[in-house]
Design a protein around this motif. Sequence first.
Motif, PDB file in Angstrom:
ATOM      1  N   ASP A   1      14.960 -10.673 -11.195  1.00 12.14           N
ATOM      2  CA  ASP A   1      13.728  -9.908 -11.104  1.00 12.14           C
ATOM      3  C   ASP A   1      13.696  -8.872 -12.218  1.00 12.14           C
ATOM      4  O   ASP A   1      14.738  -8.363 -12.655  1.00 12.14           O
ATOM      5  CB  ASP A   1      13.623  -9.206  -9.754  1.00 12.14           C
ATOM      6  CG  ASP A   1      13.498 -10.196  -8.599  1.00 12.14           C
ATOM      7  OD1 ASP A   1      12.946 -11.289  -8.839  1.00 12.14           O
ATOM      8  OD2 ASP A   1      13.951  -9.884  -7.488  1.00 12.14           O
ATOM      9  N   SER A   2      12.491  -8.570 -12.681  1.00 13.32           N
ATOM     10  CA  SER A   2      12.340  -7.613 -13.769  1.00 13.32           C
ATOM     11  C   SER A   2      12.956  -6.266 -13.391  1.00 13.32           C
ATOM     12  O   SER A   2      12.700  -5.725 -12.317  1.00 13.32           O
ATOM     13  CB  SER A   2      10.855  -7.441 -14.096  1.00 13.32           C
ATOM     14  OG  SER A   2      10.682  -6.504 -15.120  1.00 13.32           O
TER      15      SER A   2
ATOM     16  N   MET B   1      25.921 -18.494 -14.336  1.00  6.01           N
ATOM     17  CA  MET B   1      25.391 -17.134 -14.302  1.00  6.01           C
ATOM     18  C   MET B   1      24.809 -16.760 -15.665  1.00  6.01           C
ATOM     19  O   MET B   1      23.704 -16.199 -15.759  1.00  6.01           O
ATOM     20  CB  MET B   1      26.503 -16.175 -13.891  1.00  6.01           C
ATOM     21  CG  MET B   1      26.076 -14.732 -13.742  1.00  6.01           C
ATOM     22  SD  MET B   1      27.356 -13.737 -12.922  1.00  6.01           S
ATOM     23  CE  MET B   1      28.685 -13.829 -14.138  1.00  6.01           C
ATOM     24  N   ASN B   2      25.524 -17.085 -16.722  1.00  5.05           N
ATOM     25  CA  ASN B   2      25.039 -16.814 -18.073  1.00  5.05           C
ATOM     26  C   ASN B   2      23.772 -17.617 -18.368  1.00  5.05           C
ATOM     27  O   ASN B   2      22.816 -17.111 -18.978  1.00  5.05           O
ATOM     28  CB  ASN B   2      26.126 -17.175 -19.084  1.00  5.05           C
ATOM     29  CG  ASN B   2      25.676 -16.988 -20.527  1.00  5.05           C
ATOM     30  OD1 ASN B   2      25.569 -15.867 -21.009  1.00  5.05           O
ATOM     31  ND2 ASN B   2      25.410 -18.086 -21.213  1.00  5.05           N
TER      32      ASN B   2
ATOM     33  N   PRO C   1      23.968  -9.851 -12.339  1.00  9.01           N
ATOM     34  CA  PRO C   1      25.083  -9.849 -11.387  1.00  9.01           C
ATOM     35  C   PRO C   1      26.392  -9.504 -12.087  1.00  9.01           C
ATOM     36  O   PRO C   1      26.635  -9.920 -13.225  1.00  9.01           O
ATOM     37  CB  PRO C   1      25.082 -11.279 -10.831  1.00  9.01           C
ATOM     38  CG  PRO C   1      24.313 -12.092 -11.818  1.00  9.01           C
ATOM     39  CD  PRO C   1      23.322 -11.170 -12.423  1.00  9.01           C
ATOM     40  N   ARG C   2      27.240  -8.744 -11.396  1.00 12.35           N
ATOM     41  CA  ARG C   2      28.483  -8.273 -12.007  1.00 12.35           C
ATOM     42  C   ARG C   2      29.586  -9.320 -11.983  1.00 12.35           C
ATOM     43  O   ARG C   2      30.518  -9.281 -12.789  1.00 12.35           O
ATOM     44  CB  ARG C   2      28.954  -7.008 -11.287  1.00 12.35           C
ATOM     45  CG  ARG C   2      28.040  -5.805 -11.473  1.00 12.35           C
ATOM     46  CD  ARG C   2      28.385  -4.700 -10.490  1.00 12.35           C
ATOM     47  NE  ARG C   2      28.139  -5.128  -9.113  1.00 12.35           N
ATOM     48  CZ  ARG C   2      28.349  -4.357  -8.049  1.00 12.35           C
ATOM     49  NH1 ARG C   2      28.854  -3.146  -8.214  1.00 12.35           N
ATOM     50  NH2 ARG C   2      28.102  -4.818  -6.838  1.00 12.35           N
ATOM     51  N   ASN C   3      29.505 -10.276 -11.050  1.00  8.64           N
ATOM     52  CA  ASN C   3      30.546 -11.284 -10.926  1.00  8.64           C
ATOM     53  C   ASN C   3      29.959 -12.510 -10.233  1.00  8.64           C
ATOM     54  O   ASN C   3      28.788 -12.505  -9.816  1.00  8.64           O
ATOM     55  CB  ASN C   3      31.747 -10.735 -10.140  1.00  8.64           C
ATOM     56  CG  ASN C   3      31.321 -10.084  -8.833  1.00  8.64           C
ATOM     57  OD1 ASN C   3      30.598 -10.684  -8.030  1.00  8.64           O
ATOM     58  ND2 ASN C   3      31.761  -8.849  -8.599  1.00  8.64           N
ATOM     59  N   VAL C   4      30.770 -13.547 -10.089  1.00  6.87           N
ATOM     60  CA  VAL C   4      30.247 -14.795  -9.534  1.00  6.87           C
ATOM     61  C   VAL C   4      29.902 -14.649  -8.054  1.00  6.87           C
ATOM     62  O   VAL C   4      28.970 -15.318  -7.564  1.00  6.87           O
ATOM     63  CB  VAL C   4      31.227 -15.963  -9.759  1.00  6.87           C
ATOM     64  CG1 VAL C   4      31.401 -16.222 -11.245  1.00  6.87           C
ATOM     65  CG2 VAL C   4      32.570 -15.717  -9.103  1.00  6.87           C
TER      66      VAL C   4
ATOM     67  N   LEU D   1      26.288 -15.723  -6.596  1.00 12.46           N
ATOM     68  CA  LEU D   1      26.070 -16.644  -5.478  1.00 12.46           C
ATOM     69  C   LEU D   1      25.278 -15.982  -4.358  1.00 12.46           C
ATOM     70  O   LEU D   1      24.423 -16.614  -3.726  1.00 12.46           O
ATOM     71  CB  LEU D   1      27.411 -17.163  -4.950  1.00 12.46           C
ATOM     72  CG  LEU D   1      28.184 -18.099  -5.882  1.00 12.46           C
ATOM     73  CD1 LEU D   1      29.560 -18.424  -5.295  1.00 12.46           C
ATOM     74  CD2 LEU D   1      27.409 -19.381  -6.144  1.00 12.46           C
ATOM     75  N   ASP D   2      25.543 -14.704  -4.098  1.00 12.80           N
ATOM     76  CA  ASP D   2      24.829 -13.997  -3.039  1.00 12.80           C
ATOM     77  C   ASP D   2      23.338 -13.884  -3.336  1.00 12.80           C
ATOM     78  O   ASP D   2      22.519 -13.820  -2.420  1.00 12.80           O
ATOM     79  CB  ASP D   2      25.411 -12.600  -2.837  1.00 12.80           C
ATOM     80  CG  ASP D   2      26.765 -12.621  -2.149  1.00 12.80           C
ATOM     81  OD1 ASP D   2      27.074 -13.650  -1.504  1.00 12.80           O
ATOM     82  OD2 ASP D   2      27.517 -11.631  -2.262  1.00 12.80           O
ATOM     83  N   ARG D   3      22.967 -13.852  -4.605  1.00 13.41           N
ATOM     84  CA  ARG D   3      21.560 -13.697  -4.987  1.00 13.41           C
ATOM     85  C   ARG D   3      20.787 -15.015  -4.939  1.00 13.41           C
ATOM     86  O   ARG D   3      19.552 -15.009  -4.957  1.00 13.41           O
ATOM     87  CB  ARG D   3      21.449 -13.108  -6.391  1.00 13.41           C
ATOM     88  CG  ARG D   3      21.881 -11.654  -6.493  1.00 13.41           C
ATOM     89  CD  ARG D   3      21.558 -11.104  -7.866  1.00 13.41           C
ATOM     90  NE  ARG D   3      22.101  -9.775  -8.079  1.00 13.41           N
ATOM     91  CZ  ARG D   3      21.900  -9.058  -9.190  1.00 13.41           C
ATOM     92  NH1 ARG D   3      21.166  -9.564 -10.173  1.00 13.41           N
ATOM     93  NH2 ARG D   3      22.431  -7.862  -9.306  1.00 13.41           N
TER      94      ARG D   3
END
Length: 550
Positions: A335-336, A430-431, A341-344, A348-350
Amino acid sequence: MSGPVPRAFVSRFHSKSKDSSEALATAAKLPEAEPVPPVTPRQRITVQDILDRRTKAGRLVAPTAAACDADMFKAPSVGKPKAKIWDHNHLSAEAIVREPCKLKAAARFLKTPGIISLGGGLPCPEYFPFSSISMKVPTPSDFHESAPTETVTINKYDASLGNTDAEYDLSIGLNYAQAHGSAQMMRFVTEHTELVHSPPYADWKTCLTVGSTGALEQTLRMLCDRDRNDAILTEEFSFSTALETAGPLGMKVVGIKMDEQGLLPESMDEILSSWNPAERGGSRKPHVLYTVPSGQNPTGATQSEQRRREVYAVAQKHDVFIVEDEPYYFLQMQDSGKPAPRNVDEFLDRLVPSLLSMDVDGRVLRMDSFSKCVVPGSRLGWITASAQVVERYIRHAEVANQGPSGFSQVILHKLLDETWGHEGYLKWLMNLSMEYTQRRDTLLAACEKFLPKEVASWSSPKAGMFFWVNLNHELHPHASTKGILDVEEEIFNSCIKRGALVARGSWFRAEQDKPPTGLFFRATFAAATPENMTEAIRRFGEAIKESYGL
């Protein structure tokens, strides 16, 4: 969903469909799905859990044509229910009569100590003209194309001679294999599925595929019968290749109305509740739904968690089997203004929970693919479904394609399993989601600048690689004499002359025999450079303005 769907949402897809909006406004209350507890970070299988499990199991020994099963690589399914049995009402006559391939089944004897095989037609790997394959790949710490790479090599006998810790080599990967794919890649995708989705029933399994298009053709043949006059449900605008797959198989395709979150469960419920074969050309009530819940092709719509639960509840109410096609699942965007995310685990939680993660019945067959996330040319993916459904799928694969390419499997195993591992692959995904977020934002900015807002509307996709533009046909100066398809063709040809290609929305209509309900175009932000994307949208905008006399 509580209450009627906002008319503004519907109007983006139905610029003048009075009947559809009235039907949605008067739709009955949707059924409640059976409660499925959300998977919390503490409950989820972790990468460390898998590493511990592998350490305990020891080195995987899976020689040429080794038979395997997803149960070999899963955590114990304690307390989970079994999947429903999908009887003859769901499986096609073709799927029911398939028998195991005798030659494939005979391969199980190869693991007998001391056996000398003269039974199978496995070529001698001494004659394979590949002694090694080397490739440069990025490291999980930096995936930028100009970043340093490492060289990894796959030799012919790394694993089979037992001289290294390797579990897969060219002598195994390039020979014939089981139709479910190699044990090495089966292990990886099974563990990955458990990490991401943790299906809530016990007897789920996986099977490698030759990509999701081939998997869909096999799945539709497994579930639908021409002789039963089967029909399938899908979004009213759907992946054109999926429609072209279903048509020649004799299946009638029925489109479900959509809004910004994809298919409307109220519309699906209304279609099924009022189904009359006599009014539908003799087609029996559909029992299969084909859907792309994330970054839907072509509209870019993404179903929220609540929407997916409502769709699943309607499927339970009408005993519908769901084909969940998710090539864009990991291309869910930020989202703008929200930090990356700081880690995997946070990544995954998002993610919006999948239909598979909600499936208490075993009524979902999920199709995953490496095409959009790694390379499309690999033609490698996998399905996840109940043991019964996967077994029937494998029987078909044994005599159709005999399983995916050995080159693809051994190369991707070297990259994803041996080099990156599960955490490295999740970092790659993630990237990738962040990269596609930037691409989407570039296209959005171009649309804001160059598309005439007085006739064009759009919404920001939350996943995938597609962007859906709605043009108000009623505001066209020649709307009374030029139909929607005529205006669409005029703008499309004008774009081509200007040097820009966008896809016509009519190509994706599920029910081609019905009049179009709106004027749409699909653009993609997947491959063009930011500069070329912006220029293409400028040319598209000029074509619209010329047609509308703006």
